[in-house]
Write an enzyme that holds these catalytic residues in place. Sequence first.
Site, PDB file in Angstrom:
ATOM      1  N   CYS A   2      38.693  24.490  29.308  1.00 24.12           N
ATOM      2  CA  CYS A   2      38.639  23.245  29.203  1.00 24.12           C
ATOM      3  C   CYS A   2      39.849  22.320  29.337  1.00 24.12           C
ATOM      4  CB  CYS A   2      38.345  22.664  27.697  1.00 24.12           C
ATOM      5  SG  CYS A   2      36.864  23.437  26.939  1.00 24.12           S
ATOM      6  N   ARG A  28      39.985  24.233  35.096  1.00 19.84           N
ATOM      7  CA  ARG A  28      40.033  24.823  33.841  1.00 19.84           C
ATOM      8  C   ARG A  28      38.825  25.092  33.171  1.00 19.84           C
ATOM      9  NH1 ARG A  28      45.081  24.689  31.484  1.00 19.84           N
ATOM     10  NH2 ARG A  28      44.045  24.838  29.429  1.00 19.84           N
ATOM     11  N   TRP A  75      34.699  24.039  29.558  1.00 25.51           N
ATOM     12  CA  TRP A  75      34.254  25.397  29.676  1.00 25.51           C
ATOM     13  C   TRP A  75      33.920  25.847  28.355  1.00 25.51           C
ATOM     14  CZ3 TRP A  75      35.313  30.312  27.583  1.00 25.51           C
ATOM     15  CH2 TRP A  75      35.356  31.525  28.371  1.00 25.51           C
ATOM     16  N   ASN A  99      40.497  21.101  23.150  1.00 22.77           N
ATOM     17  CA  ASN A  99      40.483  22.295  24.153  1.00 22.77           C
ATOM     18  C   ASN A  99      40.951  23.313  23.286  1.00 22.77           C
ATOM     19  OD1 ASN A  99      41.017  24.381  25.819  1.00 22.77           O
ATOM     20  ND2 ASN A  99      43.119  23.550  26.357  1.00 22.77           N
ATOM     21  N   GLY A 100      40.157  24.496  22.723  1.00 23.08           N
ATOM     22  CA  GLY A 100      40.309  25.625  22.040  1.00 23.08           C
ATOM     23  C   GLY A 100      39.263  25.838  21.198  1.00 23.08           C
ATOM     24  N   GLU A 482      42.592  45.139  42.096  1.00 21.96           N
ATOM     25  CA  GLU A 482      42.854  43.721  42.638  1.00 21.96           C
ATOM     26  C   GLU A 482      41.721  43.246  43.576  1.00 21.96           C
ATOM     27  OE1 GLU A 482      43.855  41.341  41.097  1.00 21.96           O
ATOM     28  OE2 GLU A 482      44.146  39.830  42.610  1.00 21.96           O
ATOM     29  N   LYS A 486      38.887  40.335  42.649  1.00 14.87           N
ATOM     30  CA  LYS A 486      38.750  39.188  43.750  1.00 14.87           C
ATOM     31  C   LYS A 486      37.343  39.065  44.284  1.00 14.87           C
ATOM     32  CE  LYS A 486      41.448  37.657  42.988  1.00 14.87           C
ATOM     33  NZ  LYS A 486      42.594  37.641  42.187  1.00 14.87           N
ATOM     34  N   GLU A 489      34.799  37.909  41.493  1.00 10.54           N
ATOM     35  CA  GLU A 489      34.794  36.635  40.953  1.00 10.54           C
ATOM     36  C   GLU A 489      34.414  35.661  41.897  1.00 10.54           C
ATOM     37  OE1 GLU A 489      38.592  35.509  39.348  1.00 10.54           O
ATOM     38  OE2 GLU A 489      39.605  36.636  40.870  1.00 10.54           O
ATOM     39  N   HIS A 505      35.031  62.753  40.645  1.00  7.43           N
ATOM     40  CA  HIS A 505      34.494  62.921  39.306  1.00  7.43           C
ATOM     41  C   HIS A 505      33.332  62.270  38.649  1.00  7.43           C
ATOM     42  CE1 HIS A 505      38.145  65.740  39.050  1.00  7.43           C
ATOM     43  NE2 HIS A 505      38.624  64.649  39.714  1.00  7.43           N
ATOM     44  N   LYS A 604      40.595  28.819  34.905  1.00  7.61           N
ATOM     45  CA  LYS A 604      41.843  29.282  35.547  1.00  7.61           C
ATOM     46  C   LYS A 604      42.608  29.788  34.269  1.00  7.61           C
ATOM     47  CE  LYS A 604      44.982  29.720  38.404  1.00  7.61           C
ATOM     48  NZ  LYS A 604      44.955  30.858  39.121  1.00  7.61           N
TER      49      LYS A 604
END
Length: 609
Positions: A2, A28, A75, A99-100, A482, A486, A489, A505, A604
Amino acid sequence: MCGIVGYIGKNKNAQQILLDGLHRLEYRGYDSAGLCVISGKKCKTFRAVGKVSALEAKIGEKDLAAKIGIAHTRWATHGKPSVVNAHPHNCGKIHLVHNGIIENYAQLKEALIAKGHIFSSETDSEVVAHLIDEANGSSRSFEESVQDALAQIRGAYALVVMHEDEPEKLIAVRNSSPLVIGVGRDEFIVASDASAIITHTDRVLYLDDGEMIVLTADDHRITNFQGKLRNKKEHVLDWNESEAQKEGYAHFMLKEIFEQPHAVEDAMRGRVIIKEGLARLGGLSAVEKKIRSINRIVIVSCGTSYHAGLVGEYMLEEYAGIPTEVEYASEFRYRKPLIDKRTAVIAISQSGETADTRAAIREAKNKGALTLGIINAVGSTIARETDAGVYNHAGPEISVASTKAFTSQLTILTLFTVYMGRQRDMSMTMGRRILTELRALPHKIEEIFTQEKHIKKIAKKYSSVQSMFYLGRKYNYPIALEGAIKIKEISYIHAEGYASGEMKHGPIALIDKNFPSIVIAPCDSVYEKTLSAIAEIRARSGKVVVITTSDATEAIKIADDVIIVPKTLEMLMPLLTVVPLQILAYYAGVTRGYDVDKPRNLAKSVTVE
Ligand code: F6R
């Protein structure tokens, strides 16, 4: 998680400033957006599902003629993305954005419903508007009513609140969610981060947790939640506006990938003393003595920053001889980490606001550890809460997928390794060698960019697969992780990062002709072992793309596709091998037609735990 914006001023059009702020904060959260302004003594509210452009379409050409307003890009946490769940929320004449997470909202909501309150959304946020209204109804002033509500809520929140009958006043509060106050001439802009502020002013005030600010167009008053006055110093932002623009690139992600030579350069600027083989880290000077006495390092971080931490672990143990562990910040605080005064706990965070990382640092502090930060966002919460730290100076990273922050974090970790190593057993010659190689990296990253078209072709070739492996060993194992995060997402292709030695394995059972592997196999100390993994995959008809160096003849020969990176020290190789993987993920996402800067379900800055 948010983005919120609030504006109050004397001369400018609040509507435009709020919408502009929302665009800048859209990374965000982008499942719905809303705006509310007071014009005359009337509130006008608009809300829409989707991105800020959907909200703009709803407002159309209307000039709302307001000098005060609040806005939000969401969000979703409580309640699905819908118009009724979109902010701003209101109760009577109280309007707010949040926001939260309000942890005890369910109990509060029940009590309010019993008192006759009617709710229109499923959100936790709406409860706060009702609490303020309830207090206001029993003849408390606007400020007192906000304080009453704050005394009842638990959780993480940044709030901006307006009262329809007091259009000359905006109240903002902060507790565990980010909030920055931009100070202009006869105006204030309140926002979740500085990117919404920088086009208007570079003067800012940072609120701490438990603080509330009452703003009029030309004055402000900061108090704690009980009304006790707090004095705050203004800060000057060191971002410039163009850093927050796309500047001709199709996406911020691509721009930020191409900014990496600069990001690496900026991370080491003024910090490298080649002649003496030393790294100068001014941000650590206040705790230098303490650092000399530590005998263990624990790195706490999340996602991409966690992968940077893993590379840091290998560097610090090999070159500085200090036992180092890396932990997901979200795990760290919930187990019983063994930490004492001789442990340094390092938070790595681009945003400096990640709730899990922040909680881990608090836990470490409570246990008496020295806390350090490797943070990009200047003045962010974690940067302020750690004992000392090193800023990345990578500039704003807007794309949700982190790229330049990562290589910049690796640069700082290299400097930190030299800094720690030279305090211990590292020779001047070794210090010089590492730093000389580090200095050559920006140019080497540029060399990789010359293969952009080639990498794009490979991305297209594999963009329709359902799953893939990313494999690497030693320093390149974190890069396999990484690379996989990437592509997941950005292109929504299922990918798993593995240490290449682990393939046999279990995971190798998945390999067939439709299940490709990206193998990071530069000619280094584990090259031959990685070659065996490639041979095992090829023997099972699996396709292989190798990221390697030009001297890796065998790997080049057996792979289906090859991307060459320049040679460097083994410990620095991750700064090069990650770059083609970022470009590959970018073009896979673009080929599949996704908005790579705003991948679904993500945000983000993850400011909820
Ligand atoms: C992945 C990504 C995330 C972040 C993670 C930590 O591309 O961006 O995995 O790395 O959310 O964020 P910071 O570094 O801001 O603490």
